[in-house]
Design a protein around this motif. Structure first.
Motif, PDB file in Angstrom:
ATOM      1  N   GLU A  90      26.193   6.826  26.688  1.00  0.00           N
ATOM      2  CA  GLU A  90      27.339   5.912  26.633  1.00  0.00           C
ATOM      3  C   GLU A  90      27.492   5.304  25.238  1.00  0.00           C
ATOM      4  OE1 GLU A  90      26.431   3.118  29.723  1.00  0.00           O
ATOM      5  OE2 GLU A  90      26.751   4.600  31.322  1.00  0.00           O
ATOM      6  N   ASP A  91      26.381   4.911  24.619  1.00  0.00           N
ATOM      7  CA  ASP A  91      26.444   4.308  23.281  1.00  0.00           C
ATOM      8  C   ASP A  91      26.986   5.301  22.257  1.00  0.00           C
ATOM      9  OD1 ASP A  91      25.441   1.932  24.267  1.00  0.00           O
ATOM     10  OD2 ASP A  91      23.391   2.273  23.525  1.00  0.00           O
ATOM     11  N   GLU A  92      26.529   6.548  22.318  1.00  0.00           N
ATOM     12  CA  GLU A  92      27.023   7.554  21.377  1.00  0.00           C
ATOM     13  C   GLU A  92      28.504   7.824  21.624  1.00  0.00           C
ATOM     14  OE1 GLU A  92      27.423  10.328  18.323  1.00  0.00           O
ATOM     15  OE2 GLU A  92      25.980   8.712  18.636  1.00  0.00           O
ATOM     16  N   ALA A  93      28.908   7.843  22.887  1.00  0.00           N
ATOM     17  CA  ALA A  93      30.330   8.038  23.198  1.00  0.00           C
ATOM     18  C   ALA A  93      31.163   6.906  22.597  1.00  0.00           C
ATOM     19  CB  ALA A  93      30.534   8.117  24.710  1.00  0.00           C
ATOM     20  N   ARG A  94      30.689   5.670  22.717  1.00  0.00           N
ATOM     21  CA  ARG A  94      31.387   4.534  22.105  1.00  0.00           C
ATOM     22  C   ARG A  94      31.468   4.699  20.590  1.00  0.00           C
ATOM     23  NH1 ARG A  94      27.945   1.790  25.518  1.00  0.00           N
ATOM     24  NH2 ARG A  94      28.974   0.980  27.366  1.00  0.00           N
ATOM     25  N   THR A  95      30.367   5.107  19.981  1.00  0.00           N
ATOM     26  CA  THR A  95      30.331   5.318  18.525  1.00  0.00           C
ATOM     27  C   THR A  95      31.383   6.344  18.117  1.00  0.00           C
ATOM     28  OG1 THR A  95      27.988   4.762  18.407  1.00  0.00           O
ATOM     29  CG2 THR A  95      28.860   6.113  16.616  1.00  0.00           C
ATOM     30  N   ARG A  96      31.619   7.324  18.974  1.00  0.00           N
ATOM     31  CA  ARG A  96      32.614   8.361  18.692  1.00  0.00           C
ATOM     32  C   ARG A  96      34.036   7.918  19.027  1.00  0.00           C
ATOM     33  NH1 ARG A  96      29.914  14.093  20.621  1.00  0.00           N
ATOM     34  NH2 ARG A  96      27.890  13.806  19.607  1.00  0.00           N
ATOM     35  N   GLY A  97      34.199   6.692  19.492  1.00  0.00           N
ATOM     36  CA  GLY A  97      35.531   6.172  19.767  1.00  0.00           C
ATOM     37  C   GLY A  97      36.007   6.342  21.199  1.00  0.00           C
ATOM     38  N   CYS A  98      35.122   6.727  22.097  1.00  0.00           N
ATOM     39  CA  CYS A  98      35.525   6.908  23.498  1.00  0.00           C
ATOM     40  C   CYS A  98      35.689   5.554  24.181  1.00  0.00           C
ATOM     41  CB  CYS A  98      34.493   7.740  24.250  1.00  0.00           C
ATOM     42  SG  CYS A  98      34.371   9.429  23.646  1.00  0.00           S
ATOM     43  N   ARG A  99      36.748   5.442  24.968  1.00  0.00           N
ATOM     44  CA  ARG A  99      37.025   4.223  25.717  1.00  0.00           C
ATOM     45  C   ARG A  99      36.604   4.326  27.178  1.00  0.00           C
ATOM     46  NH1 ARG A  99      41.431   5.467  22.863  1.00  0.00           N
ATOM     47  NH2 ARG A  99      42.586   6.059  24.706  1.00  0.00           N
ATOM     48  N   SER A 100      36.388   5.559  27.652  1.00  0.00           N
ATOM     49  CA  SER A 100      35.971   5.739  29.033  1.00  0.00           C
ATOM     50  C   SER A 100      35.180   7.032  29.171  1.00  0.00           C
ATOM     51  CB  SER A 100      37.185   5.747  29.973  1.00  0.00           C
ATOM     52  OG  SER A 100      38.119   6.703  29.561  1.00  0.00           O
ATOM     53  N   ALA A 101      34.523   7.165  30.325  1.00  0.00           N
ATOM     54  CA  ALA A 101      33.700   8.336  30.600  1.00  0.00           C
ATOM     55  C   ALA A 101      33.883   8.738  32.057  1.00  0.00           C
ATOM     56  CB  ALA A 101      32.231   8.030  30.325  1.00  0.00           C
ATOM     57  N   VAL A 102      33.687  10.023  32.331  1.00  0.00           N
ATOM     58  CA  VAL A 102      33.788  10.544  33.691  1.00  0.00           C
ATOM     59  C   VAL A 102      32.630  11.502  33.968  1.00  0.00           C
ATOM     60  CG1 VAL A 102      36.293  10.303  33.866  1.00  0.00           C
ATOM     61  CG2 VAL A 102      35.319  12.430  33.027  1.00  0.00           C
ATOM     62  N   LEU A 103      32.334  11.645  35.254  1.00  0.00           N
ATOM     63  CA  LEU A 103      31.319  12.583  35.716  1.00  0.00           C
ATOM     64  C   LEU A 103      31.574  12.876  37.180  1.00  0.00           C
ATOM     65  CD1 LEU A 103      29.097  11.054  37.780  1.00  0.00           C
ATOM     66  CD2 LEU A 103      28.362  10.049  35.649  1.00  0.00           C
ATOM     67  N   TYR A 104      30.892  13.889  37.684  1.00  0.00           N
ATOM     68  CA  TYR A 104      30.795  14.016  39.134  1.00  0.00           C
ATOM     69  C   TYR A 104      29.352  14.317  39.478  1.00  0.00           C
ATOM     70  CZ  TYR A 104      30.736  19.178  39.171  1.00  0.00           C
ATOM     71  OH  TYR A 104      30.410  20.494  38.986  1.00  0.00           O
ATOM     72  N   THR A 105      28.967  13.817  40.636  1.00  0.00           N
ATOM     73  CA  THR A 105      27.640  14.039  41.183  1.00  0.00           C
ATOM     74  C   THR A 105      27.839  14.453  42.633  1.00  0.00           C
ATOM     75  OG1 THR A 105      25.434  13.047  41.450  1.00  0.00           O
ATOM     76  CG2 THR A 105      27.336  11.598  41.835  1.00  0.00           C
ATOM     77  N   ILE A 106      26.781  14.766  43.310  1.00  0.00           N
ATOM     78  CA  ILE A 106      26.860  15.140  44.729  1.00  0.00           C
ATOM     79  C   ILE A 106      26.244  14.014  45.543  1.00  0.00           C
ATOM     80  CG2 ILE A 106      26.199  16.872  46.457  1.00  0.00           C
ATOM     81  CD1 ILE A 106      26.140  18.927  44.164  1.00  0.00           C
ATOM     82  N   SER A 107      26.750  13.788  46.734  1.00  0.00           N
ATOM     83  CA  SER A 107      26.318  12.641  47.534  1.00  0.00           C
ATOM     84  C   SER A 107      24.807  12.577  47.729  1.00  0.00           C
ATOM     85  CB  SER A 107      27.042  12.633  48.885  1.00  0.00           C
ATOM     86  OG  SER A 107      26.835  13.854  49.581  1.00  0.00           O
ATOM     87  N   PHE A 108      24.100  13.707  47.705  1.00  0.00           N
ATOM     88  CA  PHE A 108      22.643  13.674  47.861  1.00  0.00           C
ATOM     89  C   PHE A 108      21.919  13.587  46.512  1.00  0.00           C
ATOM     90  CE2 PHE A 108      23.627  18.296  48.065  1.00  0.00           C
ATOM     91  CZ  PHE A 108      22.875  18.743  46.989  1.00  0.00           C
ATOM     92  N   GLN A 109      22.663  13.530  45.431  1.00  0.00           N
ATOM     93  CA  GLN A 109      22.033  13.424  44.120  1.00  0.00           C
ATOM     94  C   GLN A 109      21.907  11.953  43.709  1.00  0.00           C
ATOM     95  OE1 GLN A 109      24.484  16.032  41.709  1.00  0.00           O
ATOM     96  NE2 GLN A 109      23.087  17.758  42.000  1.00  0.00           N
ATOM     97  N   ALA A 110      22.821  11.440  42.886  1.00  0.00           N
ATOM     98  CA  ALA A 110      22.564  10.139  42.274  1.00  0.00           C
ATOM     99  C   ALA A 110      23.736   9.167  42.209  1.00  0.00           C
ATOM    100  CB  ALA A 110      22.036  10.379  40.861  1.00  0.00           C
ATOM    101  N   PRO A 111      24.642   9.144  43.189  1.00  0.00           N
ATOM    102  CA  PRO A 111      25.743   8.179  43.043  1.00  0.00           C
ATOM    103  C   PRO A 111      25.256   6.734  42.949  1.00  0.00           C
ATOM    104  CG  PRO A 111      25.842   9.255  45.198  1.00  0.00           C
ATOM    105  CD  PRO A 111      24.781   9.946  44.400  1.00  0.00           C
ATOM    106  N   GLY A 112      24.213   6.382  43.681  1.00  0.00           N
ATOM    107  CA  GLY A 112      23.679   5.023  43.626  1.00  0.00           C
ATOM    108  C   GLY A 112      23.146   4.658  42.249  1.00  0.00           C
ATOM    109  N   PHE A 113      22.487   5.596  41.605  1.00  0.00           N
ATOM    110  CA  PHE A 113      21.978   5.390  40.244  1.00  0.00           C
ATOM    111  C   PHE A 113      23.125   5.065  39.297  1.00  0.00           C
ATOM    112  CE2 PHE A 113      21.505   7.523  36.102  1.00  0.00           C
ATOM    113  CZ  PHE A 113      20.487   6.753  35.544  1.00  0.00           C
TER     114      PHE A 113
END
Length: 141
Positions: A90-113
């Motif tokens: 996230e910090d590197e993305a901010r340094t590059r000028g990103c205002r937001s980030a997206v991903l997808y995970t699977i319900s048995f993987q890490a949504p809570g994390f």
């Protein structure tokens, strides 16, 4: 009329990725006025062998960070390493000028994390095995 061949495959094709990536970059540059697509990898390595143990792969482009893959071996889970890697991404993305980030995970993987780290669900799509789903998440950086 010329008949074009459509080919379907299951192998990585560096030439195809180059042709498609270059074409998309040229189109984006024509419309947006610039092309800033760059890979973004955050890796954790063995301190002695320098072997890659896990980490994050993704990319940044046009003010957005895309987290594509994130994996840590069992021995590193629960140690805080995952949060440290995610923050570095996230910090590197901010340094590059990103205002937001997206991903997808699977319900048995890490949504809570991800939720614990400030990411918000914006959609879910059922997938296999039965009863699971892809969880799409975003975060304002």
């Amino acid at each position: 009329m010329k008949q074009h061949l459509i080919e379907i495959g299951d192998k990585t094709d560096a030439e195809a990725e180059h042709v498609i990536g270059s074409g998309l970059a040229a189109f984006n540059e024509q419309i947006a006025g610039f092309n800033d697509r760059r890979p973004l990898n955050v890796l954790v390595k063995d301190p002695h062998t320098r072997e890659i143990l896990g980490g994050i792969t993704g990319r940044t482009t046009l003010g957005m960070a895309f987290l594509d893959l994130f994996h840590l071996p069992d021995a590193l889970r629960g140690s805080g390493m995952g949060t440290q890697l995610l923050r570095a991404f996230e910090d590197e993305a901010r340094t590059r000028g990103c205002r937001s980030a997206v991903l997808y995970t699977i319900s048995f993987q890490a949504p809570g994390f991800y939720e614990k780290n400030g990411w918000v669900r914006f959609g879910e799509v059922p997938c296999d095995p039965q009863g699971t789903h892809r969880v799409f998440m975003s975060k304002t950086l």
